[in-house]
Design an enzyme around this catalytic site. Sequence first.
Site, mmCIF file in Angstrom:
data_model
loop_
_atom_site.group_PDB
_atom_site.id
_atom_site.type_symbol
_atom_site.label_atom_id
_atom_site.label_comp_id
_atom_site.label_asym_id
_atom_site.label_seq_id
_atom_site.Cartn_x
_atom_site.Cartn_y
_atom_site.Cartn_z
ATOM 1 N N THR A 25 0.821 -1.217 0.000
ATOM 2 C CA THR A 25 0.000 0.000 0.000
ATOM 3 C C THR A 25 0.852 1.263 0.000
ATOM 4 O O THR A 25 0.524 2.240 -0.667
ATOM 5 C CB THR A 25 -0.913 0.016 1.252
ATOM 6 O OG1 THR A 25 -1.814 -1.080 1.148
ATOM 7 C CG2 THR A 25 -1.688 1.301 1.368
ATOM 8 N N SER A 78 1.557 -7.470 -1.230
ATOM 9 C CA SER A 78 2.219 -8.524 -0.444
ATOM 10 C C SER A 78 1.347 -9.767 -0.290
ATOM 11 O O SER A 78 1.824 -10.793 0.198
ATOM 12 C CB SER A 78 2.662 -7.999 0.924
ATOM 13 O OG SER A 78 1.584 -7.915 1.812
ATOM 14 N N ASP A 91 -0.059 -6.799 4.674
ATOM 15 C CA ASP A 91 -0.854 -8.026 4.842
ATOM 16 C C ASP A 91 -0.012 -9.245 5.214
ATOM 17 O O ASP A 91 -0.450 -10.089 5.990
ATOM 18 C CB ASP A 91 -1.661 -8.319 3.568
ATOM 19 C CG ASP A 91 -2.781 -7.308 3.371
ATOM 20 O OD1 ASP A 91 -3.112 -6.603 4.349
ATOM 21 O OD2 ASP A 91 -3.316 -7.218 2.254
#
Length: 354
Positions: free
Chosen positions: A12, A54, A86
């Site tokens: 992100t 990820s 994640d």
Amino acid sequence: MRKILILTTGGTIASVQSPDGLVPGITSDQLRAYLPQIGPEIAIEICSVFHIDSTDMTADHWVAIAEAVQRSYDEYDGFVITHGTDTMAYSAAILSYMIQNADKPIVLTGAQRPIGFEITDAKSNLQDSILYAADPRSRGVQIVFAGKVIAGTRARKVRSMSYAAFASINLPEIAEINNGRIIRYLTDEDFCNPDPARRQDQAQEPDRSANPPDSGVRFSTRLNPNVFLLKLTPGMDPRLLPEIFRLYDAVVIESFGAGGIPQSLEQTLSEELNKYSPEEKVLAMTTQVTYEGSHLETYEVGRRIADRFQLLEARDMTLETAVAKLMWILADAEQTWEQIRSRFYTPIAKDTLL
Ligand code: ASP
């Protein structure tokens, strides 16, 4: 002057909005434009390892990250790995085994909102990570996120949206970073090796030769990804067990509470384990409960299987760490059950204190 290398992997923090949702779209060159104000005493270089969400992380990606750190280890004073949140807990755990006894910091960080957004946690996480990685007292693999410094073997993602995404499980946070100040709670001296007599029933003398003190950083860049994590649900159908044991070299069972196996699974489990030697198919028990670990000796459903099967118990290790440790241990062929057991119970990078 402290030299820091930022290795980018996507996530992100480096994402942009697309019509289909957030995608990693910011290159390492573009990330440079977003770097926080850092004084002239820290020199930063940025290099991209890969560029993924990820969710797509695999053992090959972990090898690529460890090799990138290894290649540059002598040249820099610290490393910051930007990563999706994640699977960051898995990556931090596995890197704690792949890069052992590091005398320099290897910091993983990321963000819940992309660095290009007006409201974002990315800039403060990056700034804290750079500061922490540049501090001469920092060493080893850690996650720096939302002002917390968490041992790489102890992190769990506990929030999917808000900034305080990570918790330190069964170990206090190592430090806090507040307005650019590092407040340290734990140092290496705070961790003593556990008394092996307390775990007599589980392991022989832990293999301390695997991790001698002060012998310099050690990289191992081979993994065995064939480790399955099986989360039990009440009344689970036992017919899936043979397939799992056929496909995988280790099965970590995420049991309920203090730990145990339902009677409805035990017969099939026993039949499967009888087909293989304990080193061929490694069975490990952990718990679905976040804090305080497994304690198989507490209930009859746990004690029964501990007496009946040759198994490992994660106890205070996180399930991410138990999976990662087995991927690292089982990369080596030709090990006896005693060797596997001894390596599993040998504390590494603060992964277990019990
Ligand atoms: N899906 C993203 C990732 O793990 C989430 C994040 O980075 O926060 O790559």
